[in-house]
Design an enzyme around this catalytic site. Structure first.
Site, short mmCIF file in Angstrom:
data_model
loop_
_atom_site.label_atom_id
_atom_site.label_comp_id
_atom_site.label_asym_id
_atom_site.label_seq_id
_atom_site.Cartn_x
_atom_site.Cartn_y
_atom_site.Cartn_z
N HIS A 190 0.83 -1.20 0.00
CA HIS A 190 0.00 0.00 0.00
C HIS A 190 0.87 1.25 0.00
CE1 HIS A 190 0.69 -1.23 4.18
NE2 HIS A 190 0.75 0.05 4.46
N GLY A 191 0.24 2.34 -0.40
CA GLY A 191 0.94 3.60 -0.43
C GLY A 191 -0.03 4.75 -0.65
#
Length: 149
Positions: A66-67
């Site tokens: 994720h980011g």
């Protein structure tokens, strides 16, 4: 936060083949780029930066990379089922075959955490993972991922 709000059928990959963690993240970034309109290299760089903090391989064959991106205004997901597991430097040192990529706007705050929690809850369910691993087409995977419990 329901998964159907962040995941489209086009972002579900039933038989993604990747030989390494890096290749897997590149493939996911390419799909995410089509979904978000953000350049795939930008997405890849954000994912790599997050992985440097510690692997998002959470164990039991599952990874939740994720980011956050400044260029998007909502959450986006990409899900992949791999026919052959790849080393993801997971916390249990087991290779991964189920990957749920989550991208959030930089301003997401609690929504990002709620989505991560929802995805994590789903992928901690042993029966759900068995069904996901047994499904070989995107439509079936999408149905399993988006059914509300």
């Amino acid at each position: 936060m329901e998964i159907v709000e962040i995941l489209s059928l086009q972002a579900v990959l039933a038989n993604l083949k990747a030989g390494s963690k890096k290749q897997l993240l590149q493939e996911l970034s390419a799909v995410a780029a089509k979904e978000t309109g953000v350049h795939e290299r930008t997405i890849f760089d954000v994912l790599l930066e997050r992985e440097r903090l510690g692997s998002t391989g959470v164990g039991k064959g599952i990874a939740i990379p994720h980011g956050k991106l400044g260029e998007i205004d909502r959450l986006y997901g990409v899900f992949a089922r791999l026919p052959t597991s790849v080393d993801f430097e997971a916390i249990d040192e087991q290779p991964v075959d189920l990957i749920f990529l989550l991208l959030a706007p930089e301003t997401a705050g609690a929504d990002h955490l709620k989505a991560l929690a929802r995805i994590s809850r789903l992928l901690r369910d042993k029966d759900a993972c068995t069904r996901l691993r047994g499904s070989e087409n995107a439509e079936a995977l999408f149905a399993l991922l988006t059914q509300t419990a």
